[in-house]
Write a protein that holds these residues in place. Structure first.
Motif, PDB file in Angstrom:
ATOM      1  N   ARG A   1      37.601  53.193  38.263  1.00 39.63           N
ATOM      2  CA  ARG A   1      36.469  54.397  37.491  1.00 39.63           C
ATOM      3  C   ARG A   1      36.984  54.287  35.681  1.00 39.63           C
ATOM      4  O   ARG A   1      37.039  53.527  34.890  1.00 39.63           O
ATOM      5  CB  ARG A   1      36.432  55.446  37.970  1.00 39.63           C
ATOM      6  CG  ARG A   1      34.951  55.396  38.660  1.00 39.63           C
ATOM      7  CD  ARG A   1      34.740  56.794  38.884  1.00 39.63           C
ATOM      8  NE  ARG A   1      35.984  58.060  39.138  1.00 39.63           N
ATOM      9  CZ  ARG A   1      36.425  58.181  40.557  1.00 39.63           C
ATOM     10  NH1 ARG A   1      35.813  57.666  41.354  1.00 39.63           N
ATOM     11  NH2 ARG A   1      37.069  59.549  40.175  1.00 39.63           N
TER      12      ARG A   1
ATOM     13  N   ASN B   1      33.720  46.983  38.578  1.00 34.69           N
ATOM     14  CA  ASN B   1      32.997  47.618  39.629  1.00 34.69           C
ATOM     15  C   ASN B   1      33.414  47.856  41.400  1.00 34.69           C
ATOM     16  O   ASN B   1      34.680  47.722  41.293  1.00 34.69           O
ATOM     17  CB  ASN B   1      32.255  46.109  39.358  1.00 34.69           C
ATOM     18  CG  ASN B   1      31.653  45.994  38.155  1.00 34.69           C
ATOM     19  OD1 ASN B   1      31.056  46.952  37.555  1.00 34.69           O
ATOM     20  ND2 ASN B   1      31.330  44.522  38.144  1.00 34.69           N
ATOM     21  N   THR B   2      32.315  48.325  41.631  1.00 36.09           N
ATOM     22  CA  THR B   2      32.821  49.112  43.202  1.00 36.09           C
ATOM     23  C   THR B   2      32.231  48.273  43.942  1.00 36.09           C
ATOM     24  O   THR B   2      30.489  47.950  43.678  1.00 36.09           O
ATOM     25  CB  THR B   2      32.579  50.220  43.518  1.00 36.09           C
ATOM     26  OG1 THR B   2      33.594  51.664  42.455  1.00 36.09           O
ATOM     27  CG2 THR B   2      33.295  51.075  44.989  1.00 36.09           C
ATOM     28  N   SER B   3      32.872  47.383  45.331  1.00 34.81           N
ATOM     29  CA  SER B   3      31.976  47.172  46.176  1.00 34.81           C
ATOM     30  C   SER B   3      32.248  47.165  47.434  1.00 34.81           C
ATOM     31  O   SER B   3      33.749  47.320  47.300  1.00 34.81           O
ATOM     32  CB  SER B   3      32.546  45.619  45.429  1.00 34.81           C
ATOM     33  OG  SER B   3      31.383  44.641  46.745  1.00 34.81           O
TER      34      SER B   3
ATOM     35  N   ASN C   1      38.862  42.037  40.536  1.00 36.06           N
ATOM     36  CA  ASN C   1      38.135  42.778  41.662  1.00 36.06           C
ATOM     37  C   ASN C   1      39.535  42.947  43.048  1.00 36.06           C
ATOM     38  O   ASN C   1      40.062  41.837  43.718  1.00 36.06           O
ATOM     39  CB  ASN C   1      37.329  41.375  41.531  1.00 36.06           C
ATOM     40  CG  ASN C   1      36.865  40.766  43.312  1.00 36.06           C
ATOM     41  OD1 ASN C   1      35.938  41.971  43.567  1.00 36.06           O
ATOM     42  ND2 ASN C   1      36.670  39.684  44.124  1.00 36.06           N
TER      43      ASN C   1
ATOM     44  N   SER D   1      37.267  50.879  34.924  1.00 34.96           N
ATOM     45  CA  SER D   1      35.939  50.281  34.100  1.00 34.96           C
ATOM     46  C   SER D   1      35.872  49.666  35.192  1.00 34.96           C
ATOM     47  O   SER D   1      34.961  48.356  34.785  1.00 34.96           O
ATOM     48  CB  SER D   1      35.382  49.476  33.158  1.00 34.96           C
ATOM     49  OG  SER D   1      35.905  51.468  31.475  1.00 34.96           O
TER      50      SER D   1
END
Length: 377
Positions: A246, A251-253, A220, A249
């Motif tokens: 990316r 997540n983007t927030s 995160n 792997s």
């Protein structure tokens, strides 16, 4: 009775004088170093470089008949020996006033100080002087000082700035003054102009930092960046952050991303405040676009009882003086070093030696430095 003895010691063609006084069985040693008084000769430079005296002279006079490899070897010998050419004695002294312009946005930033030292290590032994201008990263000041330097008849310019606008390109095209940009990438421009850049691969460097954090157990990861109109430190560092997410792997927030107007400590404080207010879950690590931003983020965490790195890890870019002065010491990426200035100066000298020199975008190595501000989860 006082006996005074003078002893001359010879080391590498430089002399030390040692005065020894004997009085009342007390030995007083006074050592006076006058190494700087010895003048290195052109013969010694030629011997050290393994070339003829005439070749040394041609390099100093910017002759086109000397290969780049030989020029580099001669300049290294000149720097190591501390040779200073007798400029007033040169026949072609009137052809050049031996001035190089240097434009930096903030001369108090030690990153630019390291670059300037590298520049001077190359050009000073060849008889050049640098004219330094501070622009505050403002386009109006940049164009103003470019005109000032043109009027001073500088032979070339080494420059760092927030971004390279079309106005710069047009100025270079009109005035045909070679410019070497440091810590910035050159945008595409249709006209043929004498321009080069010396920079690290900002996108890959930040991507590497994301991988480092991921390997330390962080999934995160937040990002505090500068303005995206800054192609190098702004956009490409953000692109590197996204590329790293990316590849790992992750997540983007958008709640974990904050863009600021500049790269100051205050911007870092404000950026961390935005992430703190927006995020429902705080990140385990914050990747900052520069060390100043990282210091500001750590300052905000201190004011809000968030411990670094126990609660949140923090990283920066630049390896400025603050990186090792603060506690915890800052994990960062070292670049923009003495060697950056050396390379920029060498590229400028290549322009002086050959008008047909096309220039290049030269990438310097960088180093990821692990310190105390990152915790292994």
């Amino acid at each position: 009775m006082i006996m005074q003895v003078c002893v001359f010691l010879h080391f590498s063609c430089k002399y030390d004088i040692v005065f020894i006084d004997f009085q009342r069985n007390i030995f007083i040693f006074i050592i006076i170093f006058i190494k700087g008084a010895y003048m290195v000769t052109i013969n010694e430079v030629a011997k050290a470089a393994g070339v003829s005296i005439s070749t040394i002279s041609r390099v100093i006079n910017q002759s086109n008949s000397v290969s780049l490899a030989t020029k580099t070897k001669v300049m290294e010998a000149i720097r190591e020996l501390g040779y200073t050419p007798n400029i007033s004695a040169k026949k072609d002294n009137k052809k050049s006033n031996k001035l190089i312009g240097v434009l930096f946005p903030d001369i108090s930033n030690n990153v630019f100080g390291r670059i300037l030292q590298g520049v001077n290590s190359v050009v000073t032994p060849l008889g050049y002087n640098t004219v330094i201008c501070e622009t505050n990263g403002e386009l109006e000041k940049e164009i103003h000082f470019l005109d000032v330097l043109k009027n001073k008849q500088v032979e070339g310019i080494i420059m760092a700035n927030v971004h390279i606008p079309e106005e710069h390109m047009l100025w270079i095209h009109r005035n045909n003054k070679p410019i070497i940009y440091v810590c910035q990438d050159i945008p595409d421009f249709g006209l043929k102009i004498p321009i080069s850049s010396v920079n690290m691969d900002n996108q890959q460097a930040i991507c590497d930092m994301v991988h480092f954090l991921y390997n330390m157990g962080h999934k995160n990861i937040a990002f505090i960046g500068g303005p995206l109109h800054d192609l190098s430190a702004g956009k490409k560092r953000y692109d590197g952050y996204m590329k790293g997410l990316r590849e790992c792997s992750l997540n983007t927030s958008q709640d974990l991303i904050s863009f600021q107007e500049s790269f100051t400590i205050a911007d870092g404080y404000a950026g961390m405040n935005q992430i703190y207010e927006k995020s429902s879950v705080l990140p385990t690590a914050v990747l900052c676009a520069c060390d100043n931003i990282a210091v500001g983020a750590i300052d905000f965490m201190y004011d809000n009882n968030i411990q670094v790195p126990e609660h949140i890890s923090v990283t920066g870019v630049d390896d400025c003086n603050l990186a090792t002065a603060i506690r915890p010491s800052l994990t960062t990426i070292r670049h923009a070093t003495f060697d950056t200035g050396v390379k920029a100066a060498q590229l400028l000298l290549e322009y002086f030696a050959s008008e047909s020199f096309k220039g290049s975008a030269f990438k310097m190595p960088y180093q990821l430095l692990r310190r105390q501000s990152v915790k292994h989860l």
